[in-house]
Design a protein around this motif. Structure first.
Motif, mmCIF file in Angstrom:
data_model
loop_
_atom_site.group_PDB
_atom_site.id
_atom_site.type_symbol
_atom_site.label_atom_id
_atom_site.label_comp_id
_atom_site.label_asym_id
_atom_site.label_seq_id
_atom_site.Cartn_x
_atom_site.Cartn_y
_atom_site.Cartn_z
ATOM 1 N N TYR A 178 -18.250 13.928 16.618
ATOM 2 C CA TYR A 178 -18.437 13.667 15.349
ATOM 3 C C TYR A 178 -17.659 13.908 13.681
ATOM 4 C CZ TYR A 178 -21.963 14.528 10.883
ATOM 5 O OH TYR A 178 -21.690 14.508 9.439
ATOM 6 N N ALA A 179 -16.970 13.574 13.521
ATOM 7 C CA ALA A 179 -16.283 13.656 12.236
ATOM 8 C C ALA A 179 -17.418 13.559 10.866
ATOM 9 C CB ALA A 179 -15.225 12.870 12.082
ATOM 10 N N TRP A 180 -17.195 14.506 9.608
ATOM 11 C CA TRP A 180 -17.453 14.321 8.424
ATOM 12 C C TRP A 180 -16.531 14.557 7.929
ATOM 13 C CZ3 TRP A 180 -17.474 17.413 4.383
ATOM 14 C CH2 TRP A 180 -17.434 16.788 2.875
ATOM 15 N N ILE A 181 -16.002 13.659 6.587
ATOM 16 C CA ILE A 181 -15.082 14.691 5.404
ATOM 17 C C ILE A 181 -15.583 13.378 3.193
ATOM 18 C CG2 ILE A 181 -13.638 11.513 5.633
ATOM 19 C CD1 ILE A 181 -12.233 14.622 5.308
ATOM 20 N N GLN A 225 -9.937 8.950 8.287
ATOM 21 C CA GLN A 225 -9.813 7.198 7.797
ATOM 22 C C GLN A 225 -8.785 6.887 9.330
ATOM 23 O OE1 GLN A 225 -9.732 6.072 3.872
ATOM 24 N NE2 GLN A 225 -12.067 5.329 4.404
ATOM 25 N N GLN A 226 -7.806 7.031 9.205
ATOM 26 C CA GLN A 226 -6.861 6.364 10.028
ATOM 27 C C GLN A 226 -6.829 7.044 11.530
ATOM 28 O OE1 GLN A 226 -3.301 7.426 7.892
ATOM 29 N NE2 GLN A 226 -3.487 5.864 6.323
ATOM 30 N N SER A 227 -6.702 8.452 10.944
ATOM 31 C CA SER A 227 -7.131 8.977 12.736
ATOM 32 C C SER A 227 -8.380 8.087 13.486
ATOM 33 C CB SER A 227 -7.729 10.595 12.400
ATOM 34 O OG SER A 227 -5.608 11.304 12.329
ATOM 35 N N ILE A 228 -9.123 8.511 12.815
ATOM 36 C CA ILE A 228 -10.493 8.007 13.524
ATOM 37 C C ILE A 228 -10.983 6.857 14.211
ATOM 38 C CG2 ILE A 228 -13.014 7.715 13.303
ATOM 39 C CD1 ILE A 228 -12.403 11.273 13.956
ATOM 40 N N ALA A 229 -10.230 5.761 13.134
ATOM 41 C CA ALA A 229 -9.706 4.314 13.426
ATOM 42 C C ALA A 229 -9.242 4.055 14.738
ATOM 43 C CB ALA A 229 -8.956 3.414 12.289
ATOM 44 N N GLN A 230 -8.367 5.095 14.926
ATOM 45 C CA GLN A 230 -7.324 5.415 16.241
ATOM 46 C C GLN A 230 -8.712 5.485 17.395
ATOM 47 O OE1 GLN A 230 -3.927 7.563 13.929
ATOM 48 N NE2 GLN A 230 -2.732 5.671 15.330
ATOM 49 N N ILE A 231 -9.269 7.386 17.280
ATOM 50 C CA ILE A 231 -9.603 7.625 18.344
ATOM 51 C C ILE A 231 -10.803 6.611 18.915
ATOM 52 C CG2 ILE A 231 -11.540 9.869 18.832
ATOM 53 C CD1 ILE A 231 -9.314 11.354 16.512
ATOM 54 N N LYS A 232 -11.405 5.606 17.983
ATOM 55 C CA LYS A 232 -12.509 4.724 17.637
ATOM 56 C C LYS A 232 -11.643 3.671 19.437
ATOM 57 C CE LYS A 232 -16.147 5.449 14.952
ATOM 58 N NZ LYS A 232 -16.286 4.478 13.564
ATOM 59 N N ALA A 233 -10.819 3.219 18.688
ATOM 60 C CA ALA A 233 -9.866 2.209 19.660
ATOM 61 C C ALA A 233 -9.349 2.699 21.159
ATOM 62 C CB ALA A 233 -8.809 1.793 18.675
ATOM 63 N N LEU A 234 -9.395 3.813 21.180
ATOM 64 C CA LEU A 234 -9.380 4.021 22.715
ATOM 65 C C LEU A 234 -10.793 4.466 23.446
ATOM 66 C CD1 LEU A 234 -7.092 7.179 21.960
ATOM 67 C CD2 LEU A 234 -6.313 5.159 22.843
ATOM 68 N N GLY A 235 -11.887 4.078 22.404
ATOM 69 C CA GLY A 235 -13.070 3.380 23.642
ATOM 70 C C GLY A 235 -13.863 4.849 23.587
ATOM 71 N N TYR A 236 -13.832 6.075 22.326
ATOM 72 C CA TYR A 236 -14.449 7.715 22.278
ATOM 73 C C TYR A 236 -15.989 6.658 21.601
ATOM 74 C CZ TYR A 236 -10.883 10.474 23.757
ATOM 75 O OH TYR A 236 -10.023 11.333 24.857
ATOM 76 N N LEU A 283 -15.319 18.773 10.278
ATOM 77 C CA LEU A 283 -15.698 18.998 9.095
ATOM 78 C C LEU A 283 -14.537 18.843 7.824
ATOM 79 C CD1 LEU A 283 -18.453 21.056 9.236
ATOM 80 C CD2 LEU A 283 -18.360 18.497 9.556
ATOM 81 N N SER A 284 -14.004 17.818 7.427
ATOM 82 C CA SER A 284 -13.297 17.570 7.309
ATOM 83 C C SER A 284 -11.844 18.249 7.439
ATOM 84 C CB SER A 284 -12.885 19.054 5.630
ATOM 85 O OG SER A 284 -13.756 18.443 4.972
ATOM 86 N N GLY A 285 -11.368 17.903 9.017
ATOM 87 C CA GLY A 285 -10.766 17.912 9.826
ATOM 88 C C GLY A 285 -9.172 17.905 9.810
ATOM 89 N N ALA A 286 -8.159 18.327 9.845
ATOM 90 C CA ALA A 286 -7.059 18.317 9.547
ATOM 91 C C ALA A 286 -6.713 16.839 11.056
ATOM 92 C CB ALA A 286 -6.252 19.336 9.398
ATOM 93 N N LEU A 287 -7.131 15.984 11.280
ATOM 94 C CA LEU A 287 -6.937 15.551 12.796
ATOM 95 C C LEU A 287 -5.464 14.563 12.424
ATOM 96 C CD1 LEU A 287 -10.723 14.193 12.446
ATOM 97 C CD2 LEU A 287 -10.209 15.857 13.149
ATOM 98 N N MET A 288 -4.600 15.714 12.991
ATOM 99 C CA MET A 288 -3.250 15.629 13.371
ATOM 100 C C MET A 288 -2.880 14.941 14.598
ATOM 101 S SD MET A 288 -1.244 18.436 11.172
ATOM 102 C CE MET A 288 -1.733 19.754 12.671
ATOM 103 N N GLY A 289 -2.809 13.667 14.093
ATOM 104 C CA GLY A 289 -0.989 12.802 15.184
ATOM 105 C C GLY A 289 -0.354 12.948 15.003
ATOM 106 N N ASN A 290 -0.377 13.362 13.635
ATOM 107 C CA ASN A 290 1.562 14.096 12.935
ATOM 108 C C ASN A 290 0.714 14.755 11.747
ATOM 109 O OD1 ASN A 290 3.509 13.608 10.681
ATOM 110 N ND2 ASN A 290 3.669 11.438 11.128
#
Length: 267
Positions: free
Chosen positions: A204-207, A218-229, A147-154
């Motif tokens: 699951y992610a909400w923001i 938005q950016q991080s979830i798109a990249q995670i989805k692209a990996l097949g999750y 929830l409102s995660g700091a989904l850091m790839g960076n």
């Protein structure tokens, strides 16, 4: 439901720690439950954000009321300000939570399930990062929610400097120029997991759309989805505050495979 404060000693951290636990019990509130229902109980590890501790979910949300009619245990630990990470200053918070804490829970509360399909992890803000990190780094959790995660790839999004100074961040993660691809990079961990195993956790992610981490999510979830999750990503009006997390934690409970029973509301 019982509400427990458990003081225990962490061998990994070399100090006393506290976890709060919401634990199903036989009571007049749930006369339909039997002793069988309260064995192999599903467990949700619920993680706090930067300004919180092991008590903050109970103080600022309705979590105890929400699970009153559902046989699920809620375990709420603390990582202090360490970002669910083995810090550069020698405190292995991540190992203490990922490896040691489940063993403590199993020893002290043996009625809680140790099976992956009944172990879940969720968190807000810093805890959203921690929840995904714990799920990507192990085979312990079948579901993970942010929830409102700091989904850091960076860690270099502009808001970082408003939270703490650079000395703080280096103490946690080390040289930030080497963060990408490290053991703390969520996207690197997610990619590594897809290469090593096929039984991936459901996410699951909400923001909130007014949250300063909206683009990061938005950016991080798109990249995670692209990996097949398998990812459920939801957005709505909302800022980075407890008013929204109190509402969204019920959505997480509905999403988890726990036969969530909403409390009856009087008209």
């Amino acid at each position: 439901m019982a509400y427990l404060q458990i003081n225990y000693y962490s061998q990994i951290l070399g100090m006393d720690r506290i976890m709060h636990v919401i634990l199903p019990e036989l009571s007049d509130h749930n006369p339909q439950w039997t002793n069988t229902d309260l064995q192999d109980i599903p467990v949700l590890y619920l993680l706090h954000g930067m300004s919180g501790d092991q008590a903050v979910w109970s103080r600022r949300t309705s979590i105890e009321r929400l699970v009153r009619q559902t046989p699920v245990a809620i375990v709420m630990p603390s990582t202090d300000l360490a970002w669910y990470t083995n810090t550069q200053y020698g405190m292995a918070y991540f190992d203490a939570l990922l490896q040691e804490l489940p063993e403590k829970v199993a020893t002290l509360l043996p009625q809680l399930s140790r099976r992956r399909e009944k172990n879940f992890v969720a968190g807000l803000s810093m805890g959203g990062y921690g929840a995904f990190k714990m799920a990507f780094s192990s085979q312990q959790f079948s579901y993970a929610a942010s929830l409102s995660g700091a989904l850091m790839g960076n860690p270099n999004f502009p808001e970082r400097s408003t939270w703490q100074n650079d000395a703080y961040w280096r103490g946690i993660f080390g040289d930030l120029s080497k963060f990408e691809g490290s053991e703390n990079d969520l996207l690197a961990l997610a990619q590594q997991q897809t290469q090593q195993q096929t039984n991936l956790p459901k996410l699951y992610a909400w923001i909130g759309e007014e949250d300063y981490l909206f683009e990061n999510n938005q950016q991080s979830i798109a990249q995670i989805k692209a990996l097949g999750y398998d990812v459920v990503f939801e957005t709505s009006h909302g800022e980075h505050e407890w008013y929204y997390w109190d509402k969204q934690i019920e959505r997480v409970l509905e999403w988890l495979p726990i036969n969530y029973q909403q409390e009856k509301r009087l008209s």
